[in-house]
Write a protein that holds these residues in place. Structure first.
Motif, PDB file in Angstrom:
ATOM      1  N   ILE A  50      57.999  44.519  58.308  1.00 38.24           N
ATOM      2  CA  ILE A  50      59.606  45.093  58.385  1.00 38.24           C
ATOM      3  C   ILE A  50      60.183  45.913  57.093  1.00 38.24           C
ATOM      4  O   ILE A  50      59.507  45.833  56.181  1.00 38.24           O
ATOM      5  N   ASP A  51      60.220  46.718  57.937  1.00 43.51           N
ATOM      6  CA  ASP A  51      61.008  48.596  57.359  1.00 43.51           C
ATOM      7  C   ASP A  51      60.117  48.490  56.232  1.00 43.51           C
ATOM      8  O   ASP A  51      60.051  48.861  55.209  1.00 43.51           O
ATOM      9  N   PHE A  79      59.226  45.183  62.698  1.00 44.27           N
ATOM     10  CA  PHE A  79      60.993  45.295  62.405  1.00 44.27           C
ATOM     11  C   PHE A  79      61.988  45.906  62.000  1.00 44.27           C
ATOM     12  O   PHE A  79      62.000  46.360  60.788  1.00 44.27           O
ATOM     13  N   GLU A  80      62.956  46.566  62.566  1.00 44.44           N
ATOM     14  CA  GLU A  80      63.531  46.842  61.172  1.00 44.44           C
ATOM     15  C   GLU A  80      65.197  46.957  62.260  1.00 44.44           C
ATOM     16  O   GLU A  80      64.859  46.504  62.717  1.00 44.44           O
ATOM     17  N   THR A  81      65.235  46.696  60.411  1.00 45.12           N
ATOM     18  CA  THR A  81      67.133  46.053  60.076  1.00 45.12           C
ATOM     19  C   THR A  81      68.288  46.838  60.564  1.00 45.12           C
ATOM     20  O   THR A  81      68.772  46.329  61.202  1.00 45.12           O
ATOM     21  N   TYR A 131      66.921  39.485  59.651  1.00 40.62           N
ATOM     22  CA  TYR A 131      65.599  38.355  60.795  1.00 40.62           C
ATOM     23  C   TYR A 131      65.429  37.141  60.130  1.00 40.62           C
ATOM     24  O   TYR A 131      65.720  37.310  58.679  1.00 40.62           O
TER      25      TYR A 131
END
Length: 469
Positions: A27-28, A51-53, A117
């Motif tokens: 994530i990120d 995953f990108e917030t 997420y």
């Protein structure tokens, strides 16, 4: 299941590495992806999702390079419109990684695509939330970055953020762990705690933004005290949304050694800004004329972004030998990919070649107190909040981040003393002043911290900084 926070202090940024069975998610991610690839190889797992917030404003994410090197798809939340292939998830959509699940919670407000997420463990228990810039520890994401003239105001976004928090975050269990994208020091919030992980229940009790009685109060309090965002933020958003060069390509170009004899001509030919990344202690003793000092051992990348702004501007580096790759990597994190080379052999090679050098007149805090009189002019380049907390009586507050404006008002005929909190920012200011032909000043080593320890000069009454932000 394993959850690892990969925290980068100079950006106050948290990326997350999650493993279950033989699969992983990240994530990120930061721009340089080798540390993630090393972890995947060590754990003998396959990266299933990136995953990108949201579209980050303060740093360039490594999502594109990571996807190209692993084949893992990039996932954004609802309404995101990247200019490259990605999965645009639906609200409440579930993604499986090994025996765990990641649930999409669309939480607009910081930006309209902002997404939290929710991690559900192998037992079906909701365990953690990766909140991006929606919820920080002690604060929430600033709602002024995604304004659109004539349509969406910062008040609108703050109201949307309130609804997101109330409907998606607050109903979750107190036992859930909060993993934010940033901590104290980031320009994405104004009141973040120094901790980087917390329980949601504690945030419900202690976070001022989660304790407002109604939406109107939330909007007022969240917007109060916001300073203008750094000007490079918009350029980073564009890179994250539209794409960028591979870091491998950026590194190959930047690692071009330039001989001292050719350095000045190369700077003129390319129009490059000369960026000296040595420590303030070394820089003040001698530097290449017109070079700007932003020390690598400090908040290097954010200050480069704040003061140089244009991520496409060509840069020539002067570094301590062996730190070339680190400097280029840290510049790339905020989108400054146009490093065209570095001074071979560093400043010593320049000095030994007989080229012209310059110096900054730096004195100790003790010497400053001896030279100081009631007629002395003092410029304090700390933030407004730091100055408001305590300062030398009658000192002028001219924050470093606005130097491009106030440098034009300086009268070089009138001598002044220059200081910050510890000497890092004042040396940056000194180098910029020098590059503008302003030389009639003396910089104070150790800054306000050292000055205060002398106990020799009158200062304003101390006020806790948390009350003046």
């Amino acid at each position: 299941m394993k959850v690892e926070q990969i925290y980068t202090g100079c950006l106050a940024q948290g990326a997350y590495y999650i493993v279950s069975e033989n699969e992983a998610a990240i994530i990120d991610p930061l721009r340089e992806v080798t540390p993630y690839l090393d972890r995947l190889e060590k754990d003998k797992v396959t990266l299933k999702y990136i995953f990108e917030t949201h579209f980050h404003a303060d740093f360039v994410s490594g999502h594109l390079d990571l996807s190209k090197k692993t084949g893992a798809p990039i996932i954004y939340g609802p309404t995101a419109q990247p200019e490259f292939e990605a999965i645009i998830a639906e609200d409440h959509q579930i993604f499986e990684i090994g025996k765990i699940k990641i649930k999409v919670l669309h939480t607009p407000g910081h930006t309209m695509e902002s997404t939290t997420y929710l991690l559900i463990d192998e037992n079906g228990t909701e365990t953690a939330i990766f909140t991006g810039d929606t919820l920080f520890l002690g604060d929430v994401g600033r709602p002024d970055l995604a304004q659109k003239a004539g349509s969406v105001t910062q008040e609108d976004l703050a109201g949307i953020l309130y609804d997101s928090l109330q409907t998606k975050i607050m109903p979750l269990a107190d036992s859930i762990t909060v993993y934010p994208a940033h901590g104290a020091g980031s320009a994405c919030g104004k009141n973040m705690q120094k901790e980087t992980v917390d329980l949601l229940g504690n945030q419900k009790r202690t976070n001022y933004a989660l304790n407002q009685p109604d939406k109107e109060s939330f909007i007022r309090e969240v917007l109060d005290g916001l300073t203008a965002p750094p000007k490079y933020f918009g350029m980073n958003v564009a890179l994250n949304k539209g794409g960028y060069e591979s870091l491998d390509t950026v590194m190959d170009k930047g690692l071009t050694p330039i001989r001292a004899e050719d350095f000045e001509a190369y700077a003129e030919e390319t129009g490059a800004l000369i960026l000296d990344t040595r420590s303030p202690v070394d820089f003040c003793k001698g530097f290449v004329p017109n070079s700007i000092n932003i020390g690598l051992k400090g908040d290097f990348a954010p200050w480069v972004g704040t003061l140089i702004v244009d991520v496409k501007h060509p840069l020539l580096l002067i570094v301590d030998e062996g730190t070339e790759e680190e400097a280029i990597t840290r510049l790339s994190r905020v989108g400054f990919d146009n490093v065209v080379g570095y001074l071979k052999g560093g400043f010593e090679a320049w000095k030994n070649s007989g080229e012209e050098t310059d110096e900054v007149n730096r004195i100790s805090a003790e010497e400053f107190t001896r030279q100081f009189t009631e007629q002395s002019k003092v410029i304090d380049v700390r933030k407004v909040s730091e100055y408001s907390a305590e300062h030398i009586d009658n000192a002028y507050n001219k924050p470093l981040d606005t130097i491009s404006d106030w440098v034009k008002t300086i009268d070089d005929a009138e001598h002044f003393f220059l200081h910050c909190a510890g000497g890092y920012r004042s040396m940056i200011a000194a180098s910029i002043l020098n590059s503008h032909g302003i030389r009639n000043f003396t910089e104070v080593e150790g800054g306000f911290g050292a000055i205060k320890k002398t106990g020799s000069l009158p200062t304003s009454d101390f006020i806790c900084q948390s009350k003046v932000i």
